[in-house]
Design a protein around this motif. Structure first.
Motif, PDB file in Angstrom:
ATOM      1  N   GLU A 188       0.833  -1.213   0.000  1.00 32.59           N
ATOM      2  CA  GLU A 188       0.000   0.000   0.000  1.00 32.59           C
ATOM      3  C   GLU A 188       0.862   1.257   0.000  1.00 32.59           C
ATOM      4  OE1 GLU A 188      -2.053  -3.477   1.637  1.00 32.59           O
ATOM      5  OE2 GLU A 188      -0.192  -2.465   2.230  1.00 32.59           O
ATOM      6  N   GLY A 189       1.989   1.215   0.725  1.00 31.39           N
ATOM      7  CA  GLY A 189       2.884   2.361   0.762  1.00 31.39           C
ATOM      8  C   GLY A 189       3.549   2.629  -0.574  1.00 31.39           C
ATOM      9  N   VAL A 190       3.949   1.559  -1.263  1.00 35.67           N
ATOM     10  CA  VAL A 190       4.538   1.715  -2.595  1.00 35.67           C
ATOM     11  C   VAL A 190       3.507   2.293  -3.551  1.00 35.67           C
ATOM     12  CG1 VAL A 190       5.528   0.483  -4.565  1.00 35.67           C
ATOM     13  CG2 VAL A 190       6.247  -0.096  -2.235  1.00 35.67           C
ATOM     14  N   ASP A 191       2.282   1.764  -3.493  1.00 31.80           N
ATOM     15  CA  ASP A 191       1.212   2.305  -4.348  1.00 31.80           C
ATOM     16  C   ASP A 191       0.980   3.784  -4.049  1.00 31.80           C
ATOM     17  OD1 ASP A 191       0.858  -0.205  -5.454  1.00 31.80           O
ATOM     18  OD2 ASP A 191      -0.914  -0.691  -4.246  1.00 31.80           O
ATOM     19  N   ARG A 192       0.993   4.126  -2.778  1.00 31.19           N
ATOM     20  CA  ARG A 192       0.781   5.521  -2.377  1.00 31.19           C
ATOM     21  C   ARG A 192       1.860   6.421  -2.961  1.00 31.19           C
ATOM     22  NH1 ARG A 192       0.321   7.535   3.976  1.00 31.19           N
ATOM     23  NH2 ARG A 192       0.256   9.806   3.564  1.00 31.19           N
ATOM     24  N   ALA A 193       3.112   5.974  -2.921  1.00 31.45           N
ATOM     25  CA  ALA A 193       4.216   6.777  -3.462  1.00 31.45           C
ATOM     26  C   ALA A 193       4.057   6.986  -4.964  1.00 31.45           C
ATOM     27  CB  ALA A 193       5.548   6.100  -3.148  1.00 31.45           C
ATOM     28  N   PHE A 194       3.688   5.938  -5.680  1.00 31.43           N
ATOM     29  CA  PHE A 194       3.515   6.080  -7.131  1.00 31.43           C
ATOM     30  C   PHE A 194       2.316   6.970  -7.466  1.00 31.43           C
ATOM     31  CE2 PHE A 194       6.481   2.505  -7.555  1.00 31.43           C
ATOM     32  CZ  PHE A 194       7.213   2.917  -8.674  1.00 31.43           C
ATOM     33  N   ARG A 195       1.256   6.895  -6.661  1.00 39.19           N
ATOM     34  CA  ARG A 195       0.130   7.806  -6.892  1.00 39.19           C
ATOM     35  C   ARG A 195       0.557   9.254  -6.719  1.00 39.19           C
ATOM     36  NH1 ARG A 195      -2.870   3.945  -3.929  1.00 39.19           N
ATOM     37  NH2 ARG A 195      -2.768   5.262  -2.058  1.00 39.19           N
ATOM     38  N   LYS A 196       1.403   9.514  -5.717  1.00 39.71           N
ATOM     39  CA  LYS A 196       1.880  10.876  -5.509  1.00 39.71           C
ATOM     40  C   LYS A 196       2.775  11.324  -6.666  1.00 39.71           C
ATOM     41  CE  LYS A 196       1.920  14.563  -2.899  1.00 39.71           C
ATOM     42  NZ  LYS A 196       0.670  15.325  -2.658  1.00 39.71           N
ATOM     43  N   LEU A 197       3.587  10.407  -7.165  1.00 37.64           N
ATOM     44  CA  LEU A 197       4.404  10.738  -8.335  1.00 37.64           C
ATOM     45  C   LEU A 197       3.533  11.020  -9.559  1.00 37.64           C
ATOM     46  CD1 LEU A 197       7.373   8.223  -7.991  1.00 37.64           C
ATOM     47  CD2 LEU A 197       7.541  10.713  -7.915  1.00 37.64           C
ATOM     48  N   ASP A 198       2.399  10.323  -9.641  1.00 39.00           N
ATOM     49  CA  ASP A 198       1.464  10.595 -10.741  1.00 39.00           C
ATOM     50  C   ASP A 198       1.073  12.069 -10.784  1.00 39.00           C
ATOM     51  OD1 ASP A 198       1.258   8.024 -11.804  1.00 39.00           O
ATOM     52  OD2 ASP A 198      -0.437   7.471 -10.518  1.00 39.00           O
ATOM     53  N   GLU A 199       0.872  12.678  -9.616  1.00 38.48           N
ATOM     54  CA  GLU A 199       0.456  14.081  -9.554  1.00 38.48           C
ATOM     55  C   GLU A 199       1.485  15.005 -10.184  1.00 38.48           C
ATOM     56  OE1 GLU A 199      -0.354  15.225  -5.553  1.00 38.48           O
ATOM     57  OE2 GLU A 199      -1.695  13.534  -5.151  1.00 38.48           O
ATOM     58  N   LEU A 200       2.756  14.657  -9.994  1.00 36.06           N
ATOM     59  CA  LEU A 200       3.833  15.538 -10.465  1.00 36.06           C
ATOM     60  C   LEU A 200       4.309  15.188 -11.871  1.00 36.06           C
ATOM     61  CD1 LEU A 200       5.459  17.920  -9.306  1.00 36.06           C
ATOM     62  CD2 LEU A 200       7.182  16.274  -8.526  1.00 36.06           C
ATOM     63  N   LYS A 201       3.927  14.032 -12.352  1.00 35.39           N
ATOM     64  CA  LYS A 201       4.481  13.514 -13.609  1.00 35.39           C
ATOM     65  C   LYS A 201       4.369  14.478 -14.787  1.00 35.39           C
ATOM     66  CE  LYS A 201       4.703   9.182 -16.220  1.00 35.39           C
ATOM     67  NZ  LYS A 201       4.078   7.844 -16.422  1.00 35.39           N
ATOM     68  N   PRO A 202       3.239  15.206 -14.968  1.00 36.21           N
ATOM     69  CA  PRO A 202       3.164  16.134 -16.112  1.00 36.21           C
ATOM     70  C   PRO A 202       4.214  17.242 -16.058  1.00 36.21           C
ATOM     71  CG  PRO A 202       0.981  15.705 -15.210  1.00 36.21           C
ATOM     72  CD  PRO A 202       1.960  15.135 -14.228  1.00 36.21           C
ATOM     73  N   ASN A 203       4.776  17.494 -14.883  1.00 32.62           N
ATOM     74  CA  ASN A 203       5.763  18.570 -14.725  1.00 32.62           C
ATOM     75  C   ASN A 203       7.176  18.047 -14.502  1.00 32.62           C
ATOM     76  OD1 ASN A 203       4.002  21.142 -14.522  1.00 32.62           O
ATOM     77  ND2 ASN A 203       2.992  19.700 -13.155  1.00 32.62           N
ATOM     78  N   LEU A 204       7.383  16.746 -14.738  1.00 32.47           N
ATOM     79  CA  LEU A 204       8.668  16.121 -14.426  1.00 32.47           C
ATOM     80  C   LEU A 204       9.533  15.912 -15.650  1.00 32.47           C
ATOM     81  CD1 LEU A 204       8.047  13.254 -11.817  1.00 32.47           C
ATOM     82  CD2 LEU A 204       9.615  15.191 -11.596  1.00 32.47           C
ATOM     83  N   ILE A 205      10.827  16.139 -15.482  1.00 33.99           N
ATOM     84  CA  ILE A 205      11.827  15.668 -16.428  1.00 33.99           C
ATOM     85  C   ILE A 205      12.895  14.951 -15.608  1.00 33.99           C
ATOM     86  CG2 ILE A 205      11.381  17.437 -18.157  1.00 33.99           C
ATOM     87  CD1 ILE A 205      13.778  18.953 -17.219  1.00 33.99           C
ATOM     88  N   TRP A 206      13.697  14.115 -16.261  1.00 30.66           N
ATOM     89  CA  TRP A 206      14.613  13.232 -15.540  1.00 30.66           C
ATOM     90  C   TRP A 206      16.065  13.617 -15.779  1.00 30.66           C
ATOM     91  CZ3 TRP A 206      11.648  10.910 -12.341  1.00 30.66           C
ATOM     92  CH2 TRP A 206      10.367  10.498 -12.715  1.00 30.66           C
ATOM     93  N   TRP A 207      16.875  13.391 -14.767  1.00 31.25           N
ATOM     94  CA  TRP A 207      18.321  13.498 -14.940  1.00 31.25           C
ATOM     95  C   TRP A 207      18.957  12.167 -14.582  1.00 31.25           C
ATOM     96  CZ3 TRP A 207      21.338  12.878 -10.504  1.00 31.25           C
ATOM     97  CH2 TRP A 207      20.765  13.186  -9.266  1.00 31.25           C
ATOM     98  N   THR A 208      20.130  11.911 -15.146  1.00 26.58           N
ATOM     99  CA  THR A 208      20.814  10.638 -14.926  1.00 26.58           C
ATOM    100  C   THR A 208      22.220  10.818 -14.384  1.00 26.58           C
ATOM    101  OG1 THR A 208      21.537  10.595 -17.243  1.00 26.58           O
ATOM    102  CG2 THR A 208      19.487   9.433 -16.704  1.00 26.58           C
ATOM    103  N   ALA A 209      22.795  11.988 -14.533  1.00 23.75           N
ATOM    104  CA  ALA A 209      24.152  12.251 -14.056  1.00 23.75           C
ATOM    105  C   ALA A 209      24.137  13.422 -13.094  1.00 23.75           C
ATOM    106  CB  ALA A 209      25.097  12.546 -15.226  1.00 23.75           C
ATOM    107  N   GLY A 210      24.989  13.357 -12.058  1.00 27.61           N
ATOM    108  CA  GLY A 210      24.976  14.371 -11.015  1.00 27.61           C
ATOM    109  C   GLY A 210      25.294  15.770 -11.485  1.00 27.61           C
ATOM    110  N   ALA A 211      25.966  15.896 -12.641  1.00 27.49           N
ATOM    111  CA  ALA A 211      26.293  17.225 -13.161  1.00 27.49           C
ATOM    112  C   ALA A 211      25.080  17.929 -13.756  1.00 27.49           C
ATOM    113  CB  ALA A 211      27.394  17.102 -14.225  1.00 27.49           C
ATOM    114  N   GLN A 212      24.012  17.196 -14.054  1.00 26.84           N
ATOM    115  CA  GLN A 212      22.886  17.774 -14.782  1.00 26.84           C
ATOM    116  C   GLN A 212      22.018  18.735 -13.965  1.00 26.84           C
ATOM    117  OE1 GLN A 212      21.784  13.673 -16.322  1.00 26.84           O
ATOM    118  NE2 GLN A 212      21.167  14.906 -18.076  1.00 26.84           N
TER     119      GLN A 212
END
Length: 345
Positions: A188-212
Motif C-alpha cells: 500500500e505504501g509503494v502504491d501511495r508513493a507512485f500515486r503521488k508521483l502521478d500528480e507531479l508527472k506532467p511537470n517532471l523531467i529526468w536526470w541521470t548524471a549528477g552534473a545535470q
C-alpha cells in the motif's frame, strides 16, 4: 516487512565470477562533473605523483553495470565509487574483492557506517531539493513545496529511478520522515508513493548524471530539482550562482570505494585507498566540494568556514533522513522494474 523479489543474475549463481585479465594501469571510476574534478585535484593527480600510474573514468551507477563487467571478465575498471545498495548487493554477490583493512588505515580510523568488508566509505552526502534563489526569494521549504506547482510554477527534475523519488513522494504526501520506510515496506505504501508521483508527472523531467541538476537550473529548464548537495555548492562557487538547497527531509548516505572482483591491480588499488583515506587528504575535499568525509581524524582538519555547508554539520544532519540501504538491497530490482514501467506510460 514485504520483501520484493530480487533477481540474482544466473551467471553469478551458476557460473561464478570470471577470472582476472591481464595487467594494465590502475583505473578509478567515479561520478564525473564537479565532484570528479575535485577528486582529480585532491586525490588522483597527487596519487599518481607517488609513482603509481592510473587514469580515471566516470559512470552513472547501476548494479547491472558492475555485474556485466565482472561476469563478462571485463577488467577495464579496478576501483569504483558506488552507492550504498550497490555496495551491499555487490558484496553479497561476490562482485568485489575483500579489502585489506590493515593496509588502508584500519577499521577504527573511519566512521562506523563507512566500514564494510567489501568497501570503504569516501563521502557523506545528501539528496536535496535545489532551486535558484534569483527566481524564488522565498523558496520551497519541504517536499510538499516541491510538489506544489501552483505556488512554485515550473518544471521539476528528479533522478531517473525509484530511489529517493519514492521516499520524497511519501514525505510530500504527509508521511513523517521517521515513518517513510515503514510505509514504503508495504504494498500500500509503494502504491501511495507512485500515486503521488502521478500528480507531479506532467511537470517532471529526468536526470541521470549528477552534473545535470545545476545545469538545468542555470538554463532555466526547471524551477527546482533534486540534486546532490555538493554539486549545487560547487556551481555557486564556479558560476557565481545563488542556488539554494533544502536540508529539511533530505536523504543522506555514504558512497564507498570498492575493488572489482578479478582486478589485476589489487595491490595498486589498495595503495590508492590508503592514500585517499588519509585524514590530511580527505580534509582537503570539502574545500573544493561540499561533501562530508569519512576519516574520523579528517573533520578537525577541515577549515571552519566550510563546515556550515557540509552534510555532517549537526544542524543539517538533524533535518535529514538516512537512506535505508537495507530496504534498497531487498527492493532495488523490483522497484526499478516498476518505476521504468511507470515512467514509460
Amino acid at each position: 516487512m514485504i520483501r520484493f523479489t530480487r533477481l540474482l543474475p544466473a551467471a553469478v549463481l551458476a557460473a561464478g565470477i570470471a577470472a582476472p585479465a591481464m595487467a594494465r594501469d590502475l583505473t578509478v571510476v567515479s561520478w564525473g562533473g564537479a565532484y570528479q574534478d575535485a577528486q582529480r585535484e585532491i586525490y588522483f593527480e597527487p596519487f599518481k605523483a607517488t609513482g603509481t600510474p592510473m587514469h580515471d573514468e566516470s559512470w552513472d551507477g547501476g548494479i547491472g553495470v558492475l555485474r556485466a563487467k565482472v561476469e563478462g571478465g571485463d577488467s577495464s575498471w579496478d576501483v569504483v565509487q558506488v552507492e550504498s545498495e550497490e555496495l551491499a548487493l555487490g558484496c553479497e554477490e561476490g562482485l568485489f574483492e575483500p579489502l585489506n583493512w590493515d593496509a588502508i588505515g584500519g577499521r577504527d580510523a573511519y566512521l562506523p557506517a563507512a566500514v564494510n568488508d567489501c568497501g570503504v566509505g569516501t563521502i557523506v552526502y545528501n539528496n536535496v531539493v535545489a532551486y535558484d534563489g534569483a527566481k524564488f526569494a522565498d523558496g520551497p521549504k519541504s517536499w510538499a513545496d516541491f510538489w506544489d506547482v501552483k505556488k512554485f510554477p515550473g518544471k521539476r527534475a528528479m533522478r531517473q529511478g525509484p530511489k529517493i523519488n519514492l521516499e520524497a513522494a511519501l514525505m510530500a504526501d504527509g508521511v513523517a520522515p521517521a515513518d517513510v520506510y515503514k510505509v514504503l515496506a508495504t504494498p500500500e505504501g509503494v502504491d501511495r508513493a507512485f500515486r503521488k508521483l502521478d500528480e507531479l508527472k506532467p511537470n517532471l523531467i529526468w536526470w541521470t548524471a549528477g552534473a545535470q541538476p545545476p545545469q538545468m537550473l542555470a538554463a532555466g529548464e526547471v524551477a527546482m530539482t533534486t540534486a546532490y548537495n555538493g554539486r549545487i555548492a560547487a556551481a555557486n562557487v564556479a558560476d557565481k550562482k545563488d542556488f539554494r538547497v533544502v536540508w529539511n527531509g533530505s536523504l543522506f548516505t555514504i558512497d564507498s570505494w570498492v575493488i572489482l572482483k578479478g582486478s589485476p591491480n589489487v595491490d595498486a588499488a589498495t595503495k590508492f585507498l590508503a592514500f585517499v583515506g588519509k585524514p590530511e587528504n580527505q580534509a582537503k575535499l570539502p574545500t573544493k566540494i561540499a561533501y562530508g568525509v569519512t576519516s574520523k581524524a579528517a573533520t578537525p582538519l577541515i577549515p571552519a568556514e566550510y563546515l556550515p555547508g557540509l552534510p555532517t554539520n549537526p544542524d543539517n544532519m538533524s533535518q535529514a533522513v538516512e537512506l535505508n540501504a537495507e530496504f534498497w538491497l531487498e527492493n532495488i530490482d523490483s522497484l526499478t522494474e516498476r518505476f521504468n514501467t511507470w515512467a514509460a506510460k
